[in-house]
Design a protein around this motif. Sequence first.
Motif, mmCIF file in Angstrom:
data_model
loop_
_atom_site.group_PDB
_atom_site.id
_atom_site.type_symbol
_atom_site.label_atom_id
_atom_site.label_comp_id
_atom_site.label_asym_id
_atom_site.label_seq_id
_atom_site.Cartn_x
_atom_site.Cartn_y
_atom_site.Cartn_z
ATOM 1 N N LEU A 149 0.826 -1.205 0.000
ATOM 2 C CA LEU A 149 0.000 0.000 0.000
ATOM 3 C C LEU A 149 0.864 1.261 0.000
ATOM 4 O O LEU A 149 0.604 2.215 -0.738
ATOM 5 C CB LEU A 149 -0.932 0.001 1.217
ATOM 6 C CG LEU A 149 -2.119 -0.962 1.164
ATOM 7 C CD1 LEU A 149 -2.798 -1.030 2.529
ATOM 8 C CD2 LEU A 149 -3.119 -0.532 0.098
ATOM 9 N N ALA A 150 1.910 1.245 0.840
ATOM 10 C CA ALA A 150 2.788 2.414 0.929
ATOM 11 C C ALA A 150 3.467 2.677 -0.413
ATOM 12 O O ALA A 150 3.570 3.831 -0.852
ATOM 13 C CB ALA A 150 3.822 2.216 2.029
ATOM 14 N N ALA A 151 3.919 1.609 -1.069
ATOM 15 C CA ALA A 151 4.582 1.784 -2.357
ATOM 16 C C ALA A 151 3.607 2.296 -3.407
ATOM 17 O O ALA A 151 3.951 3.155 -4.229
ATOM 18 C CB ALA A 151 5.201 0.469 -2.811
ATOM 19 N N SER A 152 2.389 1.765 -3.383
ATOM 20 C CA SER A 152 1.387 2.173 -4.365
ATOM 21 C C SER A 152 1.013 3.641 -4.218
ATOM 22 O O SER A 152 0.811 4.349 -5.209
ATOM 23 C CB SER A 152 0.134 1.300 -4.213
ATOM 24 O OG SER A 152 -0.844 1.637 -5.166
ATOM 25 N N ILE A 153 0.970 4.117 -2.976
ATOM 26 C CA ILE A 153 0.516 5.485 -2.714
ATOM 27 C C ILE A 153 1.674 6.472 -2.632
ATOM 28 O O ILE A 153 1.626 7.572 -3.206
ATOM 29 C CB ILE A 153 -0.306 5.525 -1.402
ATOM 30 C CG1 ILE A 153 -1.561 4.650 -1.545
ATOM 31 C CG2 ILE A 153 -0.696 6.952 -1.045
ATOM 32 C CD1 ILE A 153 -2.270 4.371 -0.252
ATOM 33 N N ILE A 154 2.737 6.075 -1.937
ATOM 34 C CA ILE A 154 3.873 6.970 -1.704
ATOM 35 C C ILE A 154 4.947 6.814 -2.778
ATOM 36 O O ILE A 154 5.604 7.767 -3.160
ATOM 37 C CB ILE A 154 4.492 6.721 -0.315
ATOM 38 C CG1 ILE A 154 3.408 6.802 0.772
ATOM 39 C CG2 ILE A 154 5.612 7.716 -0.037
ATOM 40 C CD1 ILE A 154 2.707 8.136 0.871
ATOM 41 N N GLY A 155 5.143 5.569 -3.258
ATOM 42 C CA GLY A 155 6.134 5.322 -4.299
ATOM 43 C C GLY A 155 7.180 4.286 -3.942
ATOM 44 O O GLY A 155 7.616 3.514 -4.791
ATOM 45 N N ASP A 357 -4.160 9.489 3.451
ATOM 46 C CA ASP A 357 -5.570 9.653 3.114
ATOM 47 C C ASP A 357 -6.269 8.311 2.904
ATOM 48 O O ASP A 357 -5.773 7.451 2.177
ATOM 49 C CB ASP A 357 -5.681 10.500 1.840
ATOM 50 C CG ASP A 357 -7.124 10.733 1.441
ATOM 51 O OD1 ASP A 357 -7.832 11.430 2.181
ATOM 52 O OD2 ASP A 357 -7.535 10.203 0.391
ATOM 53 N N MET A 358 -7.421 8.126 3.539
ATOM 54 C CA MET A 358 -8.150 6.870 3.456
ATOM 55 C C MET A 358 -8.684 6.609 2.053
ATOM 56 O O MET A 358 -8.743 5.461 1.593
ATOM 57 C CB MET A 358 -9.294 6.869 4.478
ATOM 58 C CG MET A 358 -10.009 5.529 4.620
ATOM 59 S SD MET A 358 -8.963 4.181 5.203
ATOM 60 C CE MET A 358 -9.412 2.894 4.045
ATOM 61 N N GLU A 359 -9.066 7.649 1.334
ATOM 62 C CA GLU A 359 -9.540 7.480 -0.040
ATOM 63 C C GLU A 359 -8.437 6.884 -0.913
ATOM 64 O O GLU A 359 -8.685 6.005 -1.742
ATOM 65 C CB GLU A 359 -10.002 8.820 -0.608
ATOM 66 C CG GLU A 359 -11.268 9.380 0.022
ATOM 67 C CD GLU A 359 -12.526 8.675 -0.443
ATOM 68 O OE1 GLU A 359 -12.416 7.765 -1.297
ATOM 69 O OE2 GLU A 359 -13.614 9.003 0.068
ATOM 70 N N ALA A 360 -7.206 7.352 -0.720
ATOM 71 C CA ALA A 360 -6.077 6.823 -1.487
ATOM 72 C C ALA A 360 -5.843 5.356 -1.150
ATOM 73 O O ALA A 360 -5.520 4.541 -2.028
ATOM 74 C CB ALA A 360 -4.823 7.642 -1.200
ATOM 75 N N ILE A 361 -5.992 4.998 0.130
ATOM 76 C CA ILE A 361 -5.832 3.603 0.551
ATOM 77 C C ILE A 361 -6.891 2.728 -0.109
ATOM 78 O O ILE A 361 -6.596 1.636 -0.621
ATOM 79 C CB ILE A 361 -5.907 3.490 2.085
ATOM 80 C CG1 ILE A 361 -4.710 4.194 2.736
ATOM 81 C CG2 ILE A 361 -5.956 2.021 2.512
ATOM 82 C CD1 ILE A 361 -4.792 4.271 4.256
ATOM 83 N N ALA A 362 -8.148 3.183 -0.119
ATOM 84 C CA ALA A 362 -9.241 2.407 -0.704
ATOM 85 C C ALA A 362 -9.011 2.173 -2.198
ATOM 86 O O ALA A 362 -9.255 1.077 -2.718
ATOM 87 C CB ALA A 362 -10.570 3.118 -0.475
ATOM 88 N N LEU A 363 -8.511 3.185 -2.901
ATOM 89 C CA LEU A 363 -8.256 3.056 -4.335
ATOM 90 C C LEU A 363 -7.128 2.069 -4.618
ATOM 91 O O LEU A 363 -7.144 1.358 -5.629
ATOM 92 C CB LEU A 363 -7.912 4.423 -4.926
ATOM 93 C CG LEU A 363 -9.078 5.409 -5.091
ATOM 94 C CD1 LEU A 363 -8.561 6.781 -5.501
ATOM 95 C CD2 LEU A 363 -10.081 4.886 -6.122
ATOM 96 N N ALA A 364 -6.124 2.013 -3.732
ATOM 97 C CA ALA A 364 -4.976 1.123 -3.933
ATOM 98 C C ALA A 364 -5.261 -0.316 -3.522
ATOM 99 O O ALA A 364 -4.559 -1.245 -3.944
ATOM 100 C CB ALA A 364 -3.773 1.652 -3.153
#
Length: 535
Positions: A149-155, A357-364
């Motif tokens: 999740l961290a990689a998907s959202i943060i990089g 952000d929870m929305e970003a987590i849900a999308l990933a």
Amino acid sequence: MLCAKVDTSQVLLAISHLGFSLSEEEQLLLSAIEGFTADSRQASPSIAFLALQGVSRHGREFIEQAKALGTVLIIEDSSESDADTNSKQMLITSTPADKQVLHLSVVNLAGKLSSFFATLYPQLDGFKQIVAVTGTNGKTSVASFYAQLAASIIGKAASIGTLGTLTYDNDGEERCVQEAENTTPERVSLLNQLAWLAEQGYCYVAIEASSHGIEQGRLTGLPIDTAIFTNLSQDHLDYHGSMQAYGAAKRALLNNTHIQNVIVNFDDPESALWQQSLQSQQRLSGFTLLPNAAKDSLSSCMQRVFSVSNTQYLSDGLYFSLFESAQAYSIHLGLIGDFNIANYLAAIAAFRAASVDMEAIALASPRLKGAKGRMEIMASHHAQVIVDFAHTPDALKQALQASRKHTKGSLWVVFGCGGNRDKEKRPLMGSIAVQFADKVILTQDNSRFEKPEDIVEDVLSGIAEGETKDQSAAAGKVISILDRCEAVKYALSSAQVGDVVLIAGKGHENYLDIQGKKITYDERAFVQQLAEEYI
């Protein structure tokens, strides 16, 4: 050996912080040092040796080996009884080259190790979040989910644990940069790995924290800011002696003064003791799979509560509504089992503690993949085949219950128990297997120095108890095939369309430990090979 390189100025500064002033000759000698190890086998002209007290032996016993490998710096941990003050001396090795070696003796080096490495590697202060995951089951999956999740959202993100040191980038690929020797690496190795990860820009890291690793101080002083407790069930009683001691060993993680956020599984009774053990600076969050009516009993002192409802178990995974307090999100995971929902909740609770952000987590979330050998769905010819690492009673029960929800026909299980380990769990696992599966095949699983047939007899004792309760249900369900390859072949060739075959115990491991030898055996690859043969 994975470590970030250091320059001479950093080495000299760190040594000065230990209380030593070096001559020009000594400084010149250390100009080749690029890293530090506590494993004498890794010592070299560029790698210094830290002689620390181990679980059963002191590193000083291996100083000669380190010298023979060419190290020019030895720092030895001395107790108060050994010396009142630090000391240093120049030595001549016994090798033909007659190289000089600087030998420093430091009182309570172990207690100064974290500050020593912080001086060596300033980048250790650059982490955004370090999460330590402990519990009997789920550590590997939680660490993997968090890092993905961290990689998907943060990089960029990483995990350290049973599967080794894994890095993840936003391309979705998992890369192993160092193989694992233990679930939680020894302390110097762990510090080296963290320094390397920070240097490479992996500033979100999850570490699997085993009870052995916590009790042996491998995490002491590390800049861990978030702790996760997944669950507690029977395991490692051969080491800890009792469930009370086992639970206490895991809760000792809270003694790390850097930890600010604590996340617990409120569905596990042990979570109450975690709540009672919180330090004053630690904030509590948690997750639950309980229905809404049961949530009122949860403590009011927590920061966040994550829960779910309306779970659907479909062929492509899990669909459910996720609640963070009153806010709802629709989630799809390409995973199997309620426990993977719990693992997911643990991971996102940690990530939310870092204000993501929870929305970003849900999308990933739909892009999450299961950890290797953790309820991993394998290619199959007609029956669905799942490979899982389950090797405790609770893990086997959960794996079978999860598999049942995706089974249209019969549920098969192939498993064994490890030799020279906790014998009490063997009959328990036998009883669970016969209760929750339709077909049970008992086989080899790291028998070590025990006879596999003796281990199977221990497992059968639990099945026999189950038969007295419901003999008709258990009759004909159980066979024993000691050769694991033959057992897996039998299950896959006998299973029918709509059946599910759970192969438990080995997971990601690529060997069988028999009579002191590790025999190559990659269950994931073997299952894939059989599936292709049967097509």
